[in-house]
Structure formats: C-alpha cells, structure tokens
Scaffold this active site. Sequence first.
Site, PDB file in Angstrom:
ATOM      1  N   GLY A  46      42.069  35.697  39.161  1.00  0.00           N
ATOM      2  CA  GLY A  46      42.189  37.140  39.292  1.00  0.00           C
ATOM      3  C   GLY A  46      41.721  37.575  40.664  1.00  0.00           C
ATOM      4  O   GLY A  46      40.940  36.880  41.323  1.00  0.00           O
ATOM      5  N   GLN A  51      38.780  43.300  47.290  1.00  0.00           N
ATOM      6  CA  GLN A  51      38.433  41.967  47.815  1.00  0.00           C
ATOM      7  C   GLN A  51      39.248  41.590  49.055  1.00  0.00           C
ATOM      8  O   GLN A  51      38.869  40.672  49.775  1.00  0.00           O
ATOM      9  CB  GLN A  51      38.646  40.889  46.735  1.00  0.00           C
ATOM     10  CG  GLN A  51      37.660  41.004  45.578  1.00  0.00           C
ATOM     11  CD  GLN A  51      37.832  39.859  44.611  1.00  0.00           C
ATOM     12  OE1 GLN A  51      38.715  39.893  43.770  1.00  0.00           O
ATOM     13  NE2 GLN A  51      37.012  38.833  44.742  1.00  0.00           N
ATOM     14  N   CYS A  88      33.138  34.191  41.679  1.00  0.00           N
ATOM     15  CA  CYS A  88      33.927  35.250  42.318  1.00  0.00           C
ATOM     16  C   CYS A  88      34.301  34.797  43.721  1.00  0.00           C
ATOM     17  O   CYS A  88      33.464  34.239  44.435  1.00  0.00           O
ATOM     18  CB  CYS A  88      33.098  36.529  42.383  1.00  0.00           C
ATOM     19  SG  CYS A  88      33.938  37.919  43.143  1.00  0.00           S
ATOM     20  N   LEU A  89      35.553  35.070  44.097  1.00  0.00           N
ATOM     21  CA  LEU A  89      35.992  34.715  45.449  1.00  0.00           C
ATOM     22  C   LEU A  89      35.117  35.386  46.509  1.00  0.00           C
ATOM     23  O   LEU A  89      34.960  34.857  47.604  1.00  0.00           O
ATOM     24  CB  LEU A  89      37.447  35.163  45.660  1.00  0.00           C
ATOM     25  CG  LEU A  89      38.516  34.486  44.794  1.00  0.00           C
ATOM     26  CD1 LEU A  89      39.856  35.160  45.027  1.00  0.00           C
ATOM     27  CD2 LEU A  89      38.593  33.009  45.087  1.00  0.00           C
ATOM     28  N   HIS A 130      36.183  41.627  34.716  1.00  0.00           N
ATOM     29  CA  HIS A 130      35.588  41.266  36.006  1.00  0.00           C
ATOM     30  C   HIS A 130      36.312  42.004  37.150  1.00  0.00           C
ATOM     31  O   HIS A 130      35.671  42.555  38.048  1.00  0.00           O
ATOM     32  CB  HIS A 130      35.683  39.736  36.176  1.00  0.00           C
ATOM     33  CG  HIS A 130      35.223  39.210  37.493  1.00  0.00           C
ATOM     34  ND1 HIS A 130      34.152  38.341  37.619  1.00  0.00           N
ATOM     35  CD2 HIS A 130      35.685  39.389  38.759  1.00  0.00           C
ATOM     36  CE1 HIS A 130      33.981  38.027  38.901  1.00  0.00           C
ATOM     37  NE2 HIS A 130      34.902  38.656  39.613  1.00  0.00           N
ATOM     38  N   GLU A 131      37.647  42.004  37.088  1.00  0.00           N
ATOM     39  CA  GLU A 131      38.414  42.632  38.180  1.00  0.00           C
ATOM     40  C   GLU A 131      38.285  44.149  38.156  1.00  0.00           C
ATOM     41  O   GLU A 131      38.188  44.784  39.211  1.00  0.00           O
ATOM     42  CB  GLU A 131      39.888  42.219  38.107  1.00  0.00           C
ATOM     43  CG  GLU A 131      40.165  40.720  38.155  1.00  0.00           C
ATOM     44  CD  GLU A 131      39.468  39.975  39.279  1.00  0.00           C
ATOM     45  OE1 GLU A 131      39.153  40.581  40.326  1.00  0.00           O
ATOM     46  OE2 GLU A 131      39.215  38.768  39.098  1.00  0.00           O
ATOM     47  N   HIS A 134      35.322  45.263  39.913  1.00  0.00           N
ATOM     48  CA  HIS A 134      35.474  45.321  41.378  1.00  0.00           C
ATOM     49  C   HIS A 134      35.952  46.707  41.822  1.00  0.00           C
ATOM     50  O   HIS A 134      35.590  47.181  42.901  1.00  0.00           O
ATOM     51  CB  HIS A 134      36.506  44.289  41.856  1.00  0.00           C
ATOM     52  CG  HIS A 134      35.954  42.918  42.086  1.00  0.00           C
ATOM     53  ND1 HIS A 134      34.984  42.650  43.018  1.00  0.00           N
ATOM     54  CD2 HIS A 134      36.257  41.711  41.522  1.00  0.00           C
ATOM     55  CE1 HIS A 134      34.708  41.353  43.022  1.00  0.00           C
ATOM     56  NE2 HIS A 134      35.465  40.750  42.113  1.00  0.00           N
TER      57      HIS A 134
HETATM   58 CO    CO Z   1      35.421  38.743  41.651  1.00  0.00          CO
END
Ligand code: CO
Length: 160
Positions: A46, A51, A88-89, A130-131, A134
């Site tokens: 995701g 991000q 997380c990225l 999670h997304e 963000h």
């Molecule tokens: Co993330």
Amino acid sequence: MSVLEIKTAGEPVLKQIAAPVRKIDKRIKKLLDDMAETMYATDGVGIAAPQVGVSLRIIVVDVENKRYDIINPEIIWREGSAIDTEGCLSCPDLFGDVERAEKIKLRYVTRYHKVKEIEAEGLLARCIQHEVDHLDGRLFIDIAQNIRKGNPPQRERQVK
Ligand code: CO
C-alpha cells in the site's frame, strides 16, 4: 509511469491532513499510476499520496494481486480488533505491532468517478487503515507497540 521518491518520517508532508480530491483529471490518474509503480518497485502492499509528497486523499493498495485505486476514502464501519506487525515505506527498517479493526467498510471514489463501498478484513483491512492514517498525518510508529529495527518474521505480511 515513473517511480517516485518516498518521503520519510520527519518530512512535514507526512504530518499534514491531506486535502480531498475535487476533480479526477489526467494529473490524478497519472499520480495513481506512479504511486502504484512506486509501491511495486519497493515491494509494498500500500502507498498513500503524502508518502510521495502530495497532500491529497489518495491511496493505492494491492493485496493478493488485486489493485485498488482509492480516492477520498472514508472508513464508515469498523468491527473487532487484531494486532499484527507493520512496517512503512516512510519508516525504513522499523517494525511494530499495531492494533487495528479486524473488519471495515470503506467508501471511496474510483478513478472512473464511481462511488464504491467494499468490506475488507485481514491484511486488506489493515493495509487500508494504515494508509488512511497517512492521510490524517499519522504514522504507524505514532501508535505501534514494541517498535523494533530489522525484518519482521513474516515479510509478506508487512503493511507499508
Ligand atoms: Co506507511
């Protein structure tokens, strides 16, 4: 399509409340495709627009080979609770255990301007939550327990 640079924790854009998308134009469709390419290139499941430095309410998720392009998401119903490991990225090499609803109902707009509702559970539900976090300036490290460095035991279950 292009792979975009990922913003990491500490960048102000990750702390902002992202703005709703008002018009789904070519630019938004290109952003969706670039976000997907960036997610695949980095092995994520995701990705959220902040991000990649864009403060708009857009996420792309791919769980079990089904890609969801999600614009203006709203979680309209939650049920149950589950704890699992997330990464997380935007927080490289960090993992932690996060409690999330086990099942959710999500309302969103597709890239074809259709309002859609889906029910999700398990990894898909976790990833969407999670997304969506963000988009509200929240990172998993803000809510995780037992934050640690390194690789989690089941790499394929990570949320990014
Ligand atoms: Co993330």
